[in-house]
Design a protein around this motif. Sequence first.
Motif, mmCIF file in Angstrom:
data_model
loop_
_atom_site.group_PDB
_atom_site.id
_atom_site.type_symbol
_atom_site.label_atom_id
_atom_site.label_comp_id
_atom_site.label_asym_id
_atom_site.label_seq_id
_atom_site.Cartn_x
_atom_site.Cartn_y
_atom_site.Cartn_z
ATOM 1 N N ILE A 180 -3.576 5.690 11.069
ATOM 2 C CA ILE A 180 -3.078 4.444 10.464
ATOM 3 C C ILE A 180 -4.182 3.751 9.678
ATOM 4 N N GLY A 181 -5.385 3.727 10.237
ATOM 5 C CA GLY A 181 -6.507 3.100 9.547
ATOM 6 C C GLY A 181 -6.880 3.819 8.269
ATOM 7 N N GLY A 182 -6.777 5.155 8.285
ATOM 8 C CA GLY A 182 -7.073 5.918 7.073
ATOM 9 C C GLY A 182 -6.125 5.562 5.945
ATOM 10 N N ILE A 183 -4.843 5.423 6.278
ATOM 11 C CA ILE A 183 -3.872 5.013 5.255
ATOM 12 C C ILE A 183 -4.203 3.612 4.764
ATOM 13 N N GLY A 184 -4.538 2.715 5.694
ATOM 14 C CA GLY A 184 -4.866 1.346 5.307
ATOM 15 C C GLY A 184 -6.082 1.268 4.412
ATOM 16 N N ILE A 185 -7.118 2.027 4.752
ATOM 17 C CA ILE A 185 -8.333 2.035 3.932
ATOM 18 C C ILE A 185 -8.027 2.544 2.525
ATOM 19 N N GLY A 186 -7.256 3.614 2.434
ATOM 20 C CA GLY A 186 -6.899 4.154 1.129
ATOM 21 C C GLY A 186 -6.096 3.175 0.294
ATOM 22 N N PHE A 187 -5.188 2.439 0.954
ATOM 23 C CA PHE A 187 -4.354 1.481 0.237
ATOM 24 C C PHE A 187 -5.126 0.238 -0.186
#
Length: 223
Positions: A180-187
């Motif tokens: 979830i954090g990886g998606i958030g960082i990318g966004f």
Amino acid sequence: QLHESSDPEHSRLDPLGLVSLTAGLFCLILGLIEGNQHGWTSGLIVSLLVAGVVVLALFIASQARDRATMIDLSLFKRPAFVGAQTTAFAISASMFAMFLYLTLYLQNILGLSPLETGVRFLPLSLVSFFAAPLAGRLSHTVPVRALISIGLALNAIAMWTMSRVSTGSHWTVLLPGFIIGGIGIGFVNAPLATTAVSTVRVERAGMASGINNTFRQIGIATG
């Protein structure tokens, strides 16, 4: 195609700004780092924090001059620019600041080697790697503020899921937070980088990028 973004009006050094910003951040960050060890009410820590605030106030005052300065304070009159700096500080003070403690947890508590720890971080890195270009494409149809808001919300959820760790946990308890954090960082990172420089004139792009990177580093140290 990249275009030259140099600013002839701000090409000279600003010794007063350079010294006051460096000294102010040094005192502030040192006080935050050493606060637990010396005690938050100790004379040393209070002196460092007060000195940091005073010297940073001097820096801001020095930037209000008509002469060439390190930063253009008028940039902070733009809500989008202020939002970019706030976002950079927020994600750095939360998710990025946690990487140090997650590494210590995996190695010192769970007993993993540095290589094994790095492998455990791969899901976060890979997801972020693919989420960033997706956010870049979505930015043409979705408002940037929406992408950044979603990214920050996902990072908050990721940190909440990772708060369940204990000394007896298996490393996989961190896996949902990593994804979830990886998606958030990318966004957040892709539209943030664009917003930080697109809200200013081309010749101020370097200054805007420098300010954004400074807020990132202050966020990590503060977090």
